[in-house]
Design an enzyme around this catalytic site. Structure first.
Site, PDB file in Angstrom:
ATOM      1  N   SER A 183      11.265  44.994  85.635  1.00  0.00           N
ATOM      2  CA  SER A 183      12.189  44.547  84.597  1.00  0.00           C
ATOM      3  C   SER A 183      13.418  45.425  84.526  1.00  0.00           C
ATOM      4  O   SER A 183      14.386  45.068  83.869  1.00  0.00           O
ATOM      5  CB  SER A 183      11.509  44.645  83.229  1.00  0.00           C
ATOM      6  OG  SER A 183      10.387  43.839  83.182  1.00  0.00           O
ATOM      7  N   HIS A 214      13.009  38.948  89.798  1.00  0.00           N
ATOM      8  CA  HIS A 214      12.583  39.209  88.415  1.00  0.00           C
ATOM      9  C   HIS A 214      12.319  37.895  87.671  1.00  0.00           C
ATOM     10  O   HIS A 214      13.248  37.216  87.237  1.00  0.00           O
ATOM     11  CB  HIS A 214      13.671  40.041  87.709  1.00  0.00           C
ATOM     12  CG  HIS A 214      13.350  40.374  86.296  1.00  0.00           C
ATOM     13  ND1 HIS A 214      14.289  40.383  85.291  1.00  0.00           N
ATOM     14  CD2 HIS A 214      12.170  40.707  85.701  1.00  0.00           C
ATOM     15  CE1 HIS A 214      13.706  40.706  84.158  1.00  0.00           C
ATOM     16  NE2 HIS A 214      12.427  40.904  84.379  1.00  0.00           N
ATOM     17  N   GLU A 227      15.933  36.312  87.969  1.00  0.00           N
ATOM     18  CA  GLU A 227      17.068  37.153  88.372  1.00  0.00           C
ATOM     19  C   GLU A 227      16.793  37.677  89.778  1.00  0.00           C
ATOM     20  O   GLU A 227      15.695  38.197  90.037  1.00  0.00           O
ATOM     21  CB  GLU A 227      17.187  38.369  87.435  1.00  0.00           C
ATOM     22  CG  GLU A 227      17.875  38.090  86.133  1.00  0.00           C
ATOM     23  CD  GLU A 227      18.016  39.358  85.277  1.00  0.00           C
ATOM     24  OE1 GLU A 227      19.130  39.664  84.870  1.00  0.00           O
ATOM     25  OE2 GLU A 227      16.996  40.019  85.007  1.00  0.00           O
ATOM     26  N   ASN A 256      17.401  41.952  80.454  1.00  0.00           N
ATOM     27  CA  ASN A 256      16.816  43.027  79.648  1.00  0.00           C
ATOM     28  C   ASN A 256      17.832  44.060  79.176  1.00  0.00           C
ATOM     29  O   ASN A 256      17.598  44.758  78.196  1.00  0.00           O
ATOM     30  CB  ASN A 256      15.663  43.689  80.403  1.00  0.00           C
ATOM     31  CG  ASN A 256      14.457  42.770  80.432  1.00  0.00           C
ATOM     32  OD1 ASN A 256      14.199  42.048  79.473  1.00  0.00           O
ATOM     33  ND2 ASN A 256      13.736  42.763  81.530  1.00  0.00           N
TER      34      ASN A 256
END
Ligand SMILES: NC(=O)c1ccc[n+]([C@@H]2O[C@H](COP(=O)([O-])OP(=O)(O)OC[C@H]3O[C@@H](n4cnc5c(N)ncnc54)[C@H](O)[C@@H]3O)[C@@H](O)[C@H]2O)c1
Length: 293
Positions: A121, A142, A154, A192
């Site tokens: 992450s 991701h 991602e 994130n």
């Protein structure tokens, strides 16, 4: 080797590894699911089974497709069983030392052409790749949680990631019916980098007594039109993962605005990790979630 992925090894049978195994198997890939914990393999497979059964009962999958998808998954507690796979997706605990150790053990086992991906992450793809024997065939893929439901993936290139690796990963992700967004390799990437400071701020809001768990989640659901409150979402992500991401942001960007909230640290130290451990900002052990503050 663009587009030549047939067998996918997945490391970690937790929330994310299980979800990735689910969607890859559903898309027709042969999946080998590995975890150091036999219990996690068992619970991961049970979750996949349950989620696929739910897809059948809601008409999103037919019974034949469910059987075929399940038949595509084999599980193993032995890392050597990943020899021969075309792509490995690492989805173990968000801890750089753990991930480095896995790649160090894994590389000598794999075919030299095999691609390595991490579902991290937040941790630097370039740094993780540099520890392996194939930084040019290493990439960040991701996925979002829960993987079978969330559309976005991602893709994050390390400094050495070759174009063919990127194209193969792009192909693979598209074949899972996911939408790709490309992020540069900076701490926590895009989603994130934006989401976790908001969650951390919600925890500070709780810590400072501005509102209760319920007040904060209701405020953001009804006041900002979020589908889930930030504390409920933190429980969903896993509080250990939230803390690790904040630490990566804090260390990687050297800015005090990313300081993890001490209350988040306390919950993690207590082992109250959210849904996966039965208790976090809510207690999930009864029939309905009950706020813990
Ligand atoms: N939870 C989320 O919302 C989310 C979303 C996107 C990405 N991620 C990332 O996915 C990864 C996994 O997160 P998760 O939520 O599935 O965590 P989790 O705690 O549910 O699962 C982690 C799994 O890794 C296993 N593991 C630990 N050390 C291992 C080792 N040495 N070898 C093999 N397996 C090992 C554990 O037994 C566990 O089953 C992390 O990098 C996390 O940052 C999480």
């Amino acid at each position: 080797m663009t587009g030549k992925i047939g067998t996918v090894g997945i490391i970690g049978a937790g929330q994310m590894g299980g979800g990735i195994a689910h969607v890859a198997a559903q898309a027709g890939y042969k999946v080998r699911l590995y975890d150091i914990s036999a219990d996690k393999i068992e619970s991961g497979l049970a979750t996949i089974n349950g989620n696929m059964a739910r897809q059948v009962s809601s008409g999103k999958m037919d019974e034949e497709a469910r059987k075929a998808a399940l038949a595509n998954i084999t599980s193993t507690p032995v890392l050597e069983d990943l020899a021969g796979v075309d792509l490995v997706i690492e989805a173990a605990t968000e801890d750089e030392t753990v991930k480095r150790k896995i790649f160090a053990q894994l590389c000598p086992i794999l075919n030299p052409e095999a691609l390595l991906a991490t579902n991290t992450s937040s941790i630097s793809i370039t740094r993780l790749a540099a520890q392996t024997d194939r930084p040019e065939r290493f990439i960040g893929i991701h996925f979002m949680n829960p993987v079978p439901v969330m559309k976005l993936v991602e893709l994050v290139r390390g400094i050495a990631t070759e174009d063919t690796t990127f194209e193969t990963a792009k192909h693979f992700v598209a074949s899972l019916d996911k939408t790709i967004t490309v992020a540069e390799d900076f701490p926590a990437f895009i989603v994130n980098r934006i989401l976790l400071p908001m969650i951390n701020e919600a925890i500070y809001t709780l810590y400072e007594g501005v509102g209760s768990v319920e007040a904060i989640d209701t405020a953001m659901k009804l006041g900002a039109n979020h589908p889930m409150g930030p504390l409920q979402l933190a429980d969903f992500i896993g509080l250990d993962t939230c803390l690790s991401i904040m630490q990566v942001l804090h260390d990687g960007l050297s800015d005090t605005k990313y300081r993890p909230c001490p209350l988040l640290v306390k919950y993690v130290e207590a082992g109250w990790l959210g849904r996966k451990s039965g208790r976090g900002f809510y207690d999930y052990r009864g029939e309905h979630p009950v706020p813990t503050r």
